[in-house]
Design a protein around this motif. Structure first.
Motif, PDB file in Angstrom:
ATOM      1  N   GLY A  71      65.421 111.727  48.500  1.00 21.06           N
ATOM      2  CA  GLY A  71      64.611 112.311  47.764  1.00 21.06           C
ATOM      3  C   GLY A  71      65.041 113.623  47.301  1.00 21.06           C
ATOM      4  O   GLY A  71      64.572 113.995  46.247  1.00 21.06           O
ATOM      5  N   THR A  72      65.451 114.588  48.189  1.00 25.13           N
ATOM      6  CA  THR A  72      65.990 115.828  48.099  1.00 25.13           C
ATOM      7  C   THR A  72      67.278 115.780  46.749  1.00 25.13           C
ATOM      8  O   THR A  72      66.945 116.375  45.718  1.00 25.13           O
ATOM      9  N   ASP A  75      65.173 115.039  43.516  1.00 25.36           N
ATOM     10  CA  ASP A  75      64.558 116.149  43.000  1.00 25.36           C
ATOM     11  C   ASP A  75      65.664 117.137  42.423  1.00 25.36           C
ATOM     12  O   ASP A  75      65.315 117.701  41.236  1.00 25.36           O
ATOM     13  N   GLU A  97      55.106 123.835  47.620  1.00 25.41           N
ATOM     14  CA  GLU A  97      55.887 122.425  47.101  1.00 25.41           C
ATOM     15  C   GLU A  97      57.115 122.217  48.192  1.00 25.41           C
ATOM     16  O   GLU A  97      57.302 123.242  48.900  1.00 25.41           O
ATOM     17  N   HIS A  98      57.753 121.148  48.283  1.00 26.78           N
ATOM     18  CA  HIS A  98      58.719 120.753  49.142  1.00 26.78           C
ATOM     19  C   HIS A  98      59.826 121.859  48.961  1.00 26.78           C
ATOM     20  O   HIS A  98      60.049 122.217  47.685  1.00 26.78           O
ATOM     21  N   VAL A 101      62.184 121.253  45.864  1.00 29.19           N
ATOM     22  CA  VAL A 101      61.784 121.658  44.625  1.00 29.19           C
ATOM     23  C   VAL A 101      61.893 123.169  44.543  1.00 29.19           C
ATOM     24  O   VAL A 101      62.516 123.997  43.393  1.00 29.19           O
ATOM     25  N   SER A 146      56.400 121.059  37.811  1.00 35.27           N
ATOM     26  CA  SER A 146      56.867 120.315  39.273  1.00 35.27           C
ATOM     27  C   SER A 146      55.685 120.293  40.289  1.00 35.27           C
ATOM     28  O   SER A 146      55.860 121.422  40.536  1.00 35.27           O
ATOM     29  N   MET A 148      54.015 118.258  43.518  1.00 34.53           N
ATOM     30  CA  MET A 148      54.143 116.909  44.309  1.00 34.53           C
ATOM     31  C   MET A 148      52.755 116.245  44.035  1.00 34.53           C
ATOM     32  O   MET A 148      51.745 116.810  44.255  1.00 34.53           O
ATOM     33  N   ASP A 177      57.144 115.166  42.799  1.00 31.68           N
ATOM     34  CA  ASP A 177      57.761 114.703  44.001  1.00 31.68           C
ATOM     35  C   ASP A 177      56.814 113.824  44.632  1.00 31.68           C
ATOM     36  O   ASP A 177      55.877 114.283  45.025  1.00 31.68           O
ATOM     37  N   VAL A 198      60.415 110.926  42.157  1.00 30.95           N
ATOM     38  CA  VAL A 198      61.363 110.546  43.143  1.00 30.95           C
ATOM     39  C   VAL A 198      61.024 109.632  44.427  1.00 30.95           C
ATOM     40  O   VAL A 198      59.532 109.597  44.470  1.00 30.95           O
TER      41      VAL A 198
END
Length: 377
Positions: A71-72, A75, A97-98, A101, A146, A148, A177, A198
């Protein structure tokens, strides 16, 4: 001592059927998908069949799915394409966010002179939609939003349809995400105006090291990895055939039993919340984690009324695996950027723990964990 695993938001146990599919592929389907002989053609055919099957789950076409290692990576591929290939000069995101991102956006800001604006997030970890709309209104720059779909630390569910509609209204691109949502929630991309999303297979009982990016039809893709023109030129590198087939199997299993699994896992979360409240009225839940409607049924972020830097270690020694969520975690100089953003007045110093569940979690696991927490608290 039986081990208890309550860290499914980090990764999930692989389904036995997925392992069998991958094992068979390793034995019988070892050809390089780029080779023109029968072994290569067989491998290529299996990948394309998996791509079609995965696309069907989201009501999109197969060419809109690009396989990645995670997933990373997905992104990164999306955000960098937005700036380098699609003319985006402004990214609107949030501070919870993660890092896939946040760090990628910061990299693009530093190296490509783009603007980053952060939409307000309240103390419950929910996005301020009015502020998002004001940001979208404020500039005619080519913008990517962006945000999630499900926060990986506190489980907050984004009102994704409303955000998508706002982005469409103001001619902005929308990336979400969806790593914590894929395999747990149905997503029809003909009804939700998400341009990019993703997935990571190991979040829904598939293998590690494989995921995908969704690029809505019409967007060209500039590769980050060069050298072989795989994935229709979007990502050079020999495809992870066995991982892709495992991901396809895991997704099929997840969506074939989606409602049944959701009902079961939700019942575990409700039970856990109820038992935690019996331990102490001072136990609190971060964000809207206690709210079954507004948070993921797989994630519960709990804030205990004390600071106990050894809590995670003690639980681990008792055979209970969980994740930390304190803003200043033991053994970390950074802590949780999510909790630091939403907690104030000393609450951020208290010990928070993320418990996350799956279809393999047993009610007895919850009961044993509750007994151990009573003992420790």
């Amino acid at each position: 001592m039986n081990a208890i695993y309550l860290d499914n938001a980090a990764t999930t146990k692989m389904d036995n059927e997925v392992i069998e599919v991958m094992q068979t592929s390793m034995i019988e389907n070892f050809g390089n998908p780029s080779s023109t002989h029968q072994f290569g053609r067989k491998a290529k055919s299996s990948i394309e069949t998996a791509r079609k099957n995965i696309a069907k789950h989201f009501n999109v076409s197969a060419p809109e799915i690009v396989f990645t290692s995670s997933g990373t990576e997905a992104d990164n591929l999306i955000l960098k394409n937005a700036v380098l290939n699609l003319g985006v000069t402004r990214i609107i995101t949030s501070k919870i966010e993660h890092h896939a991102v946040l760090h990628t956006s910061e990299f693009l800001q530093k190296n490509n002179n783009i603007t980053i604006e952060y939409v307000n997030v309240n103390t419950l970890g929910t996005i301020d939609l009015l502020h998002l709309e004001s940001l979208l209104k404020s500039s005619k720059e080519k913008t990517l939003v962006s945000l999630m779909m499900i926060n990986n630390e506190i489980g907050t569910i984004l009102p994704i349809v409303k955000v998508a509609d706002l982005c469409k209204l103001y001619n902005s691109l929308f990336h979400s995400d969806t790593v914590q949502a894929i395999g747990h929630y149905a997503i029809d991309l003909q009804k939700v105006n998400v341009d990019f999303m993703v997935a990571s297979a190991h979040k829904f009982h598939g293998p590690k090291g494989v995921g995908f990016a969704f690029f809505r039809k019409g967007f060209g893709i500039l590769p980050m990895i060069h050298g072989g023109d795989q994935e229709r030129g979007a990502r050079s590198s020999t495809e992870n055939v066995h991982g892709i087939l495992g991901m396809n199997a895991a997704l099929n299993i997840a969506y074939n039993s989606l409602l049944e699994d959701e009902k079961y896992i939700e019942s575990l979360k409700v039970y856990f919340i109820s038992e935690l409240k019996k331990i102490s009225k001072e136990i609190q839940f971060n964000g809207v984690s206690e709210d079954i409607e507004r948070s993921s049924y797989t994630i519960l972020s709990v804030r205990f009324p004390v600071k106990n830097d050894m809590l995670l270690f003690t639980l681990d020694m008792a055979g209970i695996a969980v994740s930390g969520g304190s803003a200043c975690q033991s053994g970390s100089n950074i802590g949780s950027h999510v909790l630091s953003e939403i907690l104030f007045n000393g609450e951020e110093d208290k010990t928070s723990v993320r418990f996350s569940f799956s279809k393999f979690t047993k009610k007895e696991d919850i009961a044993v964990t509750i007994l151990k927490l009573k003992e420790l608290l």
